[in-house]
Design an enzyme around this catalytic site. Structure first.
Site, mmCIF file in Angstrom:
data_model
loop_
_atom_site.group_PDB
_atom_site.id
_atom_site.type_symbol
_atom_site.label_atom_id
_atom_site.label_comp_id
_atom_site.label_asym_id
_atom_site.label_seq_id
_atom_site.Cartn_x
_atom_site.Cartn_y
_atom_site.Cartn_z
ATOM 1 N N HIS A 48 0.806 -1.218 0.000
ATOM 2 C CA HIS A 48 0.000 0.000 0.000
ATOM 3 C C HIS A 48 0.840 1.269 0.000
ATOM 4 O O HIS A 48 0.290 2.369 -0.097
ATOM 5 C CB HIS A 48 -0.926 0.012 1.219
ATOM 6 N N ARG A 74 7.331 -5.295 3.053
ATOM 7 C CA ARG A 74 6.047 -5.951 2.832
ATOM 8 C C ARG A 74 5.832 -5.952 1.326
ATOM 9 O O ARG A 74 5.679 -4.891 0.705
ATOM 10 C CB ARG A 74 4.882 -5.236 3.511
ATOM 11 N N ASP A 88 16.450 -9.857 -3.633
ATOM 12 C CA ASP A 88 17.613 -9.511 -4.446
ATOM 13 C C ASP A 88 18.074 -8.085 -4.171
ATOM 14 O O ASP A 88 19.260 -7.767 -4.226
ATOM 15 C CB ASP A 88 17.290 -9.643 -5.937
ATOM 16 N N GLU A 149 -4.840 -11.806 8.189
ATOM 17 C CA GLU A 149 -5.666 -10.600 8.151
ATOM 18 C C GLU A 149 -7.006 -10.807 7.444
ATOM 19 O O GLU A 149 -7.692 -9.838 7.148
ATOM 20 C CB GLU A 149 -4.887 -9.466 7.465
ATOM 21 N N ASP A 175 -7.160 -4.845 8.646
ATOM 22 C CA ASP A 175 -7.871 -5.856 7.874
ATOM 23 C C ASP A 175 -8.456 -6.940 8.773
ATOM 24 O O ASP A 175 -9.532 -7.472 8.483
ATOM 25 C CB ASP A 175 -6.938 -6.487 6.842
#
Length: 255
Positions: A48, A74, A88, A149, A175
């Site tokens: 987000h 995240r 990576d 969530e 959530d």
């Protein structure tokens, strides 16, 4: 060479208290400053947040310049390409959103670990400067946290926690409150059900010796969660604090 961020990963896996900060802004300079404030990790929000892949790379570089905290990402989705790119780029761990089943948790593990324990393609780029050098050493030096969530994730939390290779479960409280019937991420009418869900996830993590992790809106709530038994605790976010501080100073001046 042993970098401080490696100690953070070890501390988290040992279930020692690990405190982090959440970043949604594509701002390497502010994340470099945040990395010098004493947090154990800075989590970049690739789901987000307002950063693309180049932003994740640049902000991980800025966090590393702080010579202390671990850069965690995240990821946008439980997708092998997205997971592999973040690792990576030098992430010391990933937080995988919307994990509903043990099969999805196992897929996250496969995406994050090299053959032998997973199916990650070899191409460490920045990670090769600090993590490894062998695939086995790299696998041992990263965190894999899956988010609980959703209603289905909550129903399957015990089985998700039992998946080999998952280091911990991370609660997304906004959530999760919606998942238990809340009309908004702060709906007080489902507080008791929400609290029971939090307790169930915490118990499942502890029963399987997994990291119990959670997001919190401020230091006060973070302290409460630590008292409950959570050992990996994230506090607020940069955008939220920027707005709060700006409004507070404006209100003080006007008063």
């Amino acid at each position: 060479m042993n970098y401080p961020a490696a100690d953070v990963v070890r501390k988290a896996k040992n279930k020692e208290l690990t405190l982090g900060y959440w970043s949604v802004l594509d701002s390497p300079i502010s994340n470099e400053r945040l990395a010098m404030t004493g947090y154990d990790y800075i989590a970049l929000d690739g789901q987000h947040g307002l950063l693309g892949y180049s932003g994740i790379v640049q902000n991980l570089m800025a966090i590393d310049a702080g010579h202390g905290p671990a850069g965690i990402v995240r990821v946008a989705a439980n997708d092998p390409t997205v997971v592999g790119q973040s690792l990576d780029a030098g992430a010391r761990g990933i937080i995988v959103p919307m994990v509903d089943t043990p099969e999805e948790a196992a897929a996250a593990v496969r995406a994050a670990r090299y053959p032998g324990g997973g199916a990650r393609s070899y191409g460490p780029m920045r990670a090769g400067l600090r993590v490894g050098p062998t695939p086995a050493e790299s696998d041992a030096a990263i965190l894999i946290l899956v988010m609980i969530e959703t209603p289905q994730g909550l129903d399957n939390v015990e089985e998700i926690c039992a998946v080999d290779g998952v280091d911990g479960v991370y609660i997304g409280p906004s959530d999760l409150r919606l998942a238990v019937g809340g009309k908004s991420p702060q709906d007080p009418d489902v507080q008791s059900t929400f609290d029971a869900a939090i307790g169930r996830i915490l118990s499942a993590a502890q029963a399987t010796d997994k990291i119990p992790a959670i997001h919190t809106p401020d230091g006060t709530v973070a302290r409460e969660r630590i008292g409950q038994g959570f050992t990996f605790v994230t506090i607020a976010s940069d955008l939220t604090h920027l707005e709060q501080a700006a409004r507070q100073h404006l209100d003080t001046a006007r008063s």
